[in-house]
Design an enzyme around this catalytic site. Structure first.
Site, mmCIF file in Angstrom:
data_model
loop_
_atom_site.group_PDB
_atom_site.id
_atom_site.type_symbol
_atom_site.label_atom_id
_atom_site.label_comp_id
_atom_site.label_asym_id
_atom_site.label_seq_id
_atom_site.Cartn_x
_atom_site.Cartn_y
_atom_site.Cartn_z
ATOM 1 C CE LYS A 176 -4.161 -2.119 1.760
ATOM 2 N NZ LYS A 176 -4.943 -2.517 2.926
ATOM 3 C CE LYS A 220 -5.574 -8.059 -6.693
ATOM 4 N NZ LYS A 220 -6.443 -8.419 -5.642
ATOM 5 C CE LYS A 255 -11.610 -1.015 -3.711
ATOM 6 N NZ LYS A 255 -10.960 -2.246 -3.420
HETATM 7 P P1 ADP Z 1 -8.970 -4.474 -4.886
HETATM 8 O O1 ADP Z 1 -7.725 -5.230 -5.312
HETATM 9 O O2 ADP Z 1 -9.824 -4.124 -6.055
HETATM 10 O O3 ADP Z 1 -8.641 -3.268 -4.025
HETATM 11 P P2 ADP Z 1 -9.826 -5.649 -2.407
HETATM 12 O O4 ADP Z 1 -8.410 -5.717 -1.938
HETATM 13 O O5 ADP Z 1 -10.749 -4.667 -1.778
HETATM 14 O O6 ADP Z 1 -9.835 -5.469 -4.001
HETATM 15 O O7 ADP Z 1 -10.427 -7.116 -2.292
HETATM 16 C C1 ADP Z 1 -11.658 -7.483 -1.706
HETATM 17 C C2 ADP Z 1 -11.788 -9.002 -1.794
HETATM 18 O O8 ADP Z 1 -11.862 -9.426 -3.168
HETATM 19 C C3 ADP Z 1 -10.590 -9.759 -1.186
HETATM 20 O O9 ADP Z 1 -11.042 -10.949 -0.544
HETATM 21 C C4 ADP Z 1 -9.729 -10.072 -2.380
HETATM 22 O O10 ADP Z 1 -8.903 -11.197 -2.199
HETATM 23 C C5 ADP Z 1 -10.783 -10.329 -3.466
HETATM 24 N N1 ADP Z 1 -10.238 -9.957 -4.785
HETATM 25 C C6 ADP Z 1 -9.886 -8.698 -5.183
HETATM 26 N N2 ADP Z 1 -9.429 -8.699 -6.453
HETATM 27 C C7 ADP Z 1 -9.477 -9.991 -6.866
HETATM 28 C C8 ADP Z 1 -9.143 -10.657 -8.094
HETATM 29 N N3 ADP Z 1 -8.687 -9.983 -9.148
HETATM 30 N N4 ADP Z 1 -9.299 -11.992 -8.158
HETATM 31 C C9 ADP Z 1 -9.797 -12.685 -7.091
HETATM 32 N N5 ADP Z 1 -10.137 -12.131 -5.913
HETATM 33 C C10 ADP Z 1 -9.993 -10.793 -5.792
#
Ligand code: ADP
Ligand code: TRP
Length: 325
Positions: A110, A189, A192
């Site tokens: 982060k 991956k 957001k």
């Molecule tokens: P982001 O990467 O968009 O910020 P978050 O970290 O808020 O997403 O993730 C929220 C949940 O969704 C977590 O449990 C995370 O492991 C899952 N997640 C996020 N992106 C993916 C992805 N590309 N593939 C599978 N799971 C994901």
């Protein structure tokens, strides 16, 4: 068997969140007592605008319920409606070695993405441990990126139990191997933070436009196409039947169809897959009190469990009785 998971309201939900976290969580509703929450305290490490935070919380609540979370079967609540969790987080922080937090990848990642290095961001895993331990959770379904936080939780729980007696259940992570890494439009991956997301609440035009913009190589129409690392195939697998998937894979190998055709098939399949979600979303949005009622009821049920744990924790550590709500 108690199953718990949380999701941060720090943006709109995309297909990665849906297939990686929400869908497995929804499917687990058959298998035990589930508690799912919107981690708004955690989101405060990155969202510093009240209106934005409220909108994201509401967006996640709508999406989760529309995707199939059943509030009769599961306890669905907002993290900050159970403020006892911040007290537990403090108590746990007094037995958490600094080194344990200093090793966390997510904190370093982060910072590398430009998020300010606050104390809250650093001790984020302790609050997450409190979330899990206060409800005596057995199983925690999360994406692969959260695995280390689960290990930290177990370390903290063991340390606390050794010091004060066996209060906490040691949880286990549940990581979905086949949906742990959903790719975004650029092949990284989906996230957001990478501007490569396809969002659940997207309108049809922009949804299809994003599918049509998926990164592909430049193999001509008539030639066979590589099935390795194909974004189209990876996303199609999430919604196609095994027969439909095999048909597309075979067609890739024989050549004669262009990527545009496959993208159109994929866009139709994904868009149709979310038809029940869109219908339910529309219903939820047309009954304004529904979400508030669900979250209030969830908070009441979650809080009763949390307060029982806090009674034990306060007694074991020498604090006074838990004050009334
Ligand atoms: P982001 O990467 O968009 O910020 P978050 O970290 O808020 O997403 O993730 C929220 C949940 O969704 C977590 O449990 C995370 O492991 C899952 N997640 C996020 N992106 C993916 C992805 N590309 N593939 C599978 N799971 C994901
Ligand atoms: N840290 C998780 C994420 O970013 C969200 C979360 C907060 C969580 N507390 C939790 C997940 C407890 C599981 C259990 O996705």
């Amino acid at each position: 068997m108690r199953i718990l998971s949380g999701i941060q309201p720090s943006g709109r939900l995309h297909l990665g969140n849906y297939f990686g976290m929400m869908l497995p969580a929804i499917q687990l509703q058959q298998g035990g007592e589930c508690l799912y929450f919107i981690a708004d305290y955690h989101a405060q490490t990155t969202v510093h605008n009240a209106k934005e935070l409220r909108e994201y919380v509401n967006g996640i609540a709508v999406d989760f319920l529309a995707a199939g979370l059943d509030p009769e079967r599961s306890i669905f609540f907002r993290q900050s409606d159970v403020p006892e969790v911040t007290e537990l987080s403090w108590i746990l922080s007094t037995v958490t070695p600094m080194g344990l937090l200093e090793r966390c990848h997510s904190y370093k990642d982060k910072l590398a993405r430009g998020i300010a290095a606050s104390h809250g961001l650093f001790c984020y895993p302790v609050l997450m441990a409190a979330d899990i331990l206060i409800y005596n959770s057995n199983l925690v379904p999360v994406g692969r990126d959260q695995k280390q936080h689960l290990e930290v939780t177990c370390d903290i729980a063991e340390k606390f139990n050794n010091m004060y007696g066996n209060i906490f259940t040691i949880p286990e992570p549940l990581i979905q191997a086949d949906s742990a890494h959903i790719p975004g439009t650029d092949g990284q991956k989906m996230s957001k933070s990478y501007n490569n997301g396809i969002y659940l609440s997207e309108d049809e035009k922009s949804f299809r436009k994003k599918i049509m913009s998926l990164k592909t190589d430049s193999t001509p129409v008539e030639l066979p196409k590589s099935t390795q690392d194909s974004l189209i195939l990876q996303l199609y697998k999430l919604v196609a039947t095994p027969e439909e998937y095999a048909a597309m894979e075979n067609s890739f190998l024989s050549g004669g169809r262009g990527y545009g055709d496959y993208k159109k098939t994929l866009a139709d399949a994904l868009w149709n897959h979310f038809a029940p979600y869109r219908k339910r979303r529309h219903e939820i949005l047309s009954s304004p009190d529904y979400i508030d009622n669900v979250l209030q009821d969830g908070a009441k049920r979650a809080r009763a469990i949390a307060r029982e744990t806090m009674r034990q924790v306060r007694k074991a550590t020498g604090l006074g009785d838990l004050p009334p709500c």
